[in-house]
Design an enzyme around this catalytic site. Structure first.
Site, PDB file in Angstrom:
ATOM      1  N   GLY A  16      -7.238 -84.109  62.966  1.00 55.58           N
ATOM      2  CA  GLY A  16      -7.075 -83.237  62.651  1.00 55.58           C
ATOM      3  C   GLY A  16      -6.629 -82.188  61.709  1.00 55.58           C
ATOM      4  O   GLY A  16      -5.689 -81.793  61.500  1.00 55.58           O
ATOM      5  N   GLY A  20      -4.803 -75.971  60.101  1.00 54.69           N
ATOM      6  CA  GLY A  20      -2.864 -76.418  60.694  1.00 54.69           C
ATOM      7  C   GLY A  20      -2.740 -77.437  58.928  1.00 54.69           C
ATOM      8  O   GLY A  20      -2.976 -77.492  58.277  1.00 54.69           O
ATOM      9  N   GLY A  22      -2.929 -80.871  58.941  1.00 54.02           N
ATOM     10  CA  GLY A  22      -3.262 -81.184  58.533  1.00 54.02           C
ATOM     11  C   GLY A  22      -4.473 -81.132  57.448  1.00 54.02           C
ATOM     12  O   GLY A  22      -5.053 -82.006  56.797  1.00 54.02           O
ATOM     13  N   SER A 145       7.488 -86.047  65.218  1.00 57.14           N
ATOM     14  CA  SER A 145       7.706 -84.205  64.949  1.00 57.14           C
ATOM     15  C   SER A 145       9.811 -84.871  65.173  1.00 57.14           C
ATOM     16  O   SER A 145      10.025 -85.800  66.076  1.00 57.14           O
ATOM     17  CB  SER A 145       7.488 -83.205  66.236  1.00 57.14           C
ATOM     18  OG  SER A 145       8.780 -82.527  66.654  1.00 57.14           O
ATOM     19  N   TYR A 170       5.574 -83.547  75.377  1.00 58.75           N
ATOM     20  CA  TYR A 170       5.179 -83.906  74.398  1.00 58.75           C
ATOM     21  C   TYR A 170       6.136 -84.623  73.544  1.00 58.75           C
ATOM     22  O   TYR A 170       6.346 -85.442  72.246  1.00 58.75           O
ATOM     23  CB  TYR A 170       5.272 -82.460  73.590  1.00 58.75           C
ATOM     24  CG  TYR A 170       4.997 -82.353  71.699  1.00 58.75           C
ATOM     25  CD1 TYR A 170       4.336 -82.234  71.536  1.00 58.75           C
ATOM     26  CD2 TYR A 170       5.693 -82.004  71.220  1.00 58.75           C
ATOM     27  CE1 TYR A 170       3.839 -82.451  70.321  1.00 58.75           C
ATOM     28  CE2 TYR A 170       6.283 -81.959  69.880  1.00 58.75           C
ATOM     29  CZ  TYR A 170       5.250 -81.886  69.395  1.00 58.75           C
ATOM     30  OH  TYR A 170       4.828 -82.210  67.268  1.00 58.75           O
TER      31      TYR A 170
HETATM   32  N1  LIG Z   1       3.338 -77.596  63.769  1.00 56.63           N
HETATM   33  C1  LIG Z   1       3.951 -77.639  63.978  1.00 56.63           C
HETATM   34  O1  LIG Z   1       5.553 -77.006  63.611  1.00 56.63           O
HETATM   35  C2  LIG Z   1       4.915 -79.428  64.058  1.00 56.63           C
HETATM   36  C3  LIG Z   1       5.902 -79.874  63.966  1.00 56.63           C
HETATM   37  C4  LIG Z   1       6.111 -80.820  64.480  1.00 56.63           C
HETATM   38  C5  LIG Z   1       5.113 -81.905  64.143  1.00 56.63           C
HETATM   39  N2  LIG Z   1       3.724 -81.626  64.232  1.00 56.63           N
HETATM   40  C6  LIG Z   1       2.359 -82.271  64.302  1.00 56.63           C
HETATM   41  O2  LIG Z   1       1.943 -82.601  63.386  1.00 56.63           O
HETATM   42  C7  LIG Z   1       0.539 -82.182  63.923  1.00 56.63           C
HETATM   43  C8  LIG Z   1       0.068 -81.044  63.223  1.00 56.63           C
HETATM   44  O3  LIG Z   1       0.271 -79.804  64.607  1.00 56.63           O
HETATM   45  P1  LIG Z   1      -0.584 -78.986  63.946  1.00 56.63           P
HETATM   46  O4  LIG Z   1       1.148 -77.634  64.115  1.00 56.63           O
HETATM   47  O5  LIG Z   1      -1.392 -78.306  62.548  1.00 56.63           O
HETATM   48  O6  LIG Z   1      -1.521 -78.438  65.331  1.00 56.63           O
HETATM   49  P2  LIG Z   1      -3.102 -77.639  65.173  1.00 56.63           P
HETATM   50  O7  LIG Z   1      -2.838 -76.137  64.456  1.00 56.63           O
HETATM   51  O8  LIG Z   1      -3.212 -77.421  66.218  1.00 56.63           O
HETATM   52  O9  LIG Z   1      -4.578 -78.623  64.426  1.00 56.63           O
HETATM   53  C9  LIG Z   1      -4.296 -79.957  65.087  1.00 56.63           C
HETATM   54  C10 LIG Z   1      -5.943 -80.217  64.534  1.00 56.63           C
HETATM   55  O10 LIG Z   1      -6.101 -81.169  65.396  1.00 56.63           O
HETATM   56  C11 LIG Z   1      -7.566 -80.915  65.970  1.00 56.63           C
HETATM   57  N3  LIG Z   1      -7.516 -81.550  67.355  1.00 56.63           N
HETATM   58  C12 LIG Z   1      -7.112 -80.760  68.391  1.00 56.63           C
HETATM   59  N4  LIG Z   1      -7.329 -81.834  69.491  1.00 56.63           N
HETATM   60  C13 LIG Z   1      -8.131 -82.210  68.929  1.00 56.63           C
HETATM   61  C14 LIG Z   1      -8.787 -83.547  70.049  1.00 56.63           C
HETATM   62  N5  LIG Z   1      -8.984 -83.418  71.184  1.00 56.63           N
HETATM   63  N6  LIG Z   1     -10.073 -83.753  69.071  1.00 56.63           N
HETATM   64  C15 LIG Z   1      -9.629 -84.029  67.544  1.00 56.63           C
HETATM   65  N7  LIG Z   1      -8.800 -82.943  67.085  1.00 56.63           N
HETATM   66  C16 LIG Z   1      -8.758 -82.645  67.865  1.00 56.63           C
HETATM   67  C17 LIG Z   1      -7.803 -79.406  65.568  1.00 56.63           C
HETATM   68  O11 LIG Z   1      -9.093 -79.348  65.265  1.00 56.63           O
HETATM   69  P3  LIG Z   1     -10.196 -78.646  66.530  1.00 56.63           P
HETATM   70  O12 LIG Z   1      -9.347 -77.384  67.266  1.00 56.63           O
HETATM   71  O13 LIG Z   1     -11.205 -78.763  65.086  1.00 56.63           O
HETATM   72  O14 LIG Z   1     -10.903 -79.282  67.234  1.00 56.63           O
HETATM   73  C18 LIG Z   1      -6.717 -78.708  64.565  1.00 56.63           C
HETATM   74  O15 LIG Z   1      -7.429 -79.733  63.318  1.00 56.63           O
HETATM   75  C19 LIG Z   1       1.015 -82.855  65.350  1.00 56.63           C
HETATM   76  O16 LIG Z   1       0.556 -84.221  65.533  1.00 56.63           O
HETATM   77  C20 LIG Z   1       1.934 -82.232  65.948  1.00 56.63           C
HETATM   78  O17 LIG Z   1       2.586 -82.512  66.842  1.00 56.63           O
HETATM   79  C21 LIG Z   1       3.159 -79.971  64.148  1.00 56.63           C
END
Ligand SMILES: NC(=O)c1ccc[n+]([C@@H]2O[C@H](COP(=O)([O-])OP(=O)(O)OC[C@H]3O[C@@H](n4cnc5c(N)ncnc54)[C@H](OP(=O)(O)O)[C@@H]3O)[C@@H](O)[C@H]2O)c1
Length: 282
Positions: A16, A20, A22, A145, A170
Site C-alpha cells: 500500500g 498515504g 505507505g 491502529s 475495522y
Molecule cells: N489514516 C489514519 O488515520 C490511520 C490511522 C490508524 C491506522 N491506519 C492504518 O494505516 C494503513 C495505511 O492507511 P492510509 O491512511 O495511508 O490509507 P490510504 O491513504 O487509503 O492508502 C491505502 C494504500 O493501500 C493501497 N490499497 C488499498 N486497497 C488495496 C488492495 N486491495 N490491494 C493493494 N493495495 C491496496 C492503496 O493503493 P491503491 O489505491 O493505489 O491501490 C494505498 O496505497 C492502514 O493499514 C490503516 O489501517 C491509518
C-alpha cells in the site's frame, strides 16, 4: 567522512505504498538508502507513485509491484514477483489496509476488511518468510491502529456475515494485526527476524474514502485540520523498520516510537490457526 545512510544495501517492501502512510514510509526508507518496493492495485498508479518517489532528491531506488491484495491469488502473484526481483528482503512493512462502511466480498468470497487488513499481511508474510529469514537480521513491521483497543475477534463470525458494521470490522482487523504480530514474534523467537506493530496516529490520507459512512464524512472534514501529515504518520513505521534503537526488539506494539502496554495473548494461536485455514497455509 559522513556515515552512510542507515538503510544502504537493504531491500524493503512496503504494501500500500501508492499514497498515504505507505508512500511516506517508502519515501523515508528510500531516502535512508534502501531499495524499496511499493504495492498498489492499479499498475499505472503504482508505477506513477514509484516514479514520483524516484524523482525525489537522494536518487532513491523504488520499484512498483501492482497487485490486488484483497484477492489471495493477487498476494501469491505479488510474493512470487518480489522473490524473483529481490535477492534478499530485510524489511517487510505490512501497511496495506482500509475501512469500508458496508460489507463487500472479495474474489475469494471473504469479507473485504478482514481479507485485506488481516489475511493479506498474514499470507504475504508467510510467503516471504524464508527470504526474510535468509536475510537476517530482518524486520516485519505491521501498521495497525489505536482502534484495535475497541476490537474483539468474533471467532463465530469472523466475516461479519451475521451482523456487519464497518467500525467493528475495522477494529477487529486491527486487533488481528496486533495478535498476528505477537504470535509471529513468538514463532520467530531466536531466528533473527523480529515482528513489531504500531499505531501511526490519526493521519490525513485517503483512508476510508472508497466507502465512507455518512457521519464519518462530516467528522472527517473538520478533523482533517488537526490530523498528522502522512510524513508524520510514517515516523513510527520508519523508526521500527530502520532504527538501531529497536534492533532485536520483537513482539511489541508502538505508538509515537514508544512501546505500549502488553496485551493478553491467549487467543493469538486460535486466530493464527483460523487465518492459516482461510489462506490455505496450514
Ligand atoms: N489514516 C489514519 O488515520 C490511520 C490511522 C490508524 C491506522 N491506519 C492504518 O494505516 C494503513 C495505511 O492507511 P492510509 O491512511 O495511508 O490509507 P490510504 O491513504 O487509503 O492508502 C491505502 C494504500 O493501500 C493501497 N490499497 C488499498 N486497497 C488495496 C488492495 N486491495 N490491494 C493493494 N493495495 C491496496 C492503496 O493503493 P491503491 O489505491 O493505489 O491501490 C494505498 O496505497 C492502514 O493499514 C490503516 O489501517 C491509518
Amino acid at each position: 567522512m559522513a556515515d552512510a545512510p542507515l538503510m544502504v544495501g537493504k531491500f524493503v517492501l512496503v504494501t500500500g505504498g501508492t499514497g498515504g502512510i505507505g508512500k511516506a514510509t517508502a519515501i523515508g526508507l528510500a531516502t535512508l538508502g534502501a531499495r524499496v518496493g511499493i504495492t498498489g492495485r492499479d499498475p499505472a498508479r503504482t508505477e506513477a507513485a514509484a516514479a514520483a518517489i524516484r524523482a525525489a532528491p537522494g536518487n532513491p531506488a523504488v520499484d512498483g509491484f501492482a497487485a490486488d491484495m484483497s484477492a489471495q491469488a493477487g498476494v501469491r502473484r505479488l510474493a512470487a514477483q518480489v522473490l524473483d526481483t529481490y535477492p534478499r528482503l530485510d524489511v517487510l512493512v505490512n501497511n496495506v489496509g482500509g475501512f469500508w462502511a458496508h460489507r463487500h466480498l472479495t474474489a475469494d468470497g471473504l469479507e473485504h476488511t478482514f481479507a485485506l487488513n488481516h489475511l493479506a499481511p498474514f499470507l504475504l508474510t508467510s510467503l516471504l518468510l524464508d527470504r526474510l529469514t535468509a536475510s537476517v537480521p530482518a524486520r516485519i513491521v505491521t501498521v495497525s491502529s489505536g482502534a484495535h483497543a475497541r476490537g474483539r475477534i468474533d471467532f463465530d463470525d469472523l466475516q461479519g456475515a451475521r451482523d456487519y458494521s464497518g467500525q467493528r470490522a475495522y477494529s477487529q482487523s486491527k486487533l488481528a494485526n496486533v495478535m498476528f504480530t505477537y504470535e509471529l514474534a513468538r514463532r520467530l523467537e531466536g531466528t533473527g527476524v523480529t515482528a513489531t506493530v504500531c499505531h501511526p496516529g490519526v493521519v490525513r490520507t485517503s483512508f476510508g474514502a472508497e466507502d465512507q459512512a455518512a457521519y464519518f464524512a462530516v467528522i472527517t472534514r473538520v478533523a482533517r485540520l488537526f490530523m498528522k501529515t502522512p510524513a508524520q504518520g510514517a515516523d513510527t513505521p520508519i523508526y521500527l523498520a530502520s532504527s538501531p534503537e529497536v534492533e532485536g526488539i520483537t513482539g511489541r506494539y508502538f505508538v509515537n516510537r514508544k512501546p505500549k502496554a502488553f496485551y493478553d495473548t491467549t487467543a493469538t494461536a486460535r486466530l493464527w490457526q483460523a487465518s492459516a485455514r482461510l489462506t490455505a497455509t496450514a
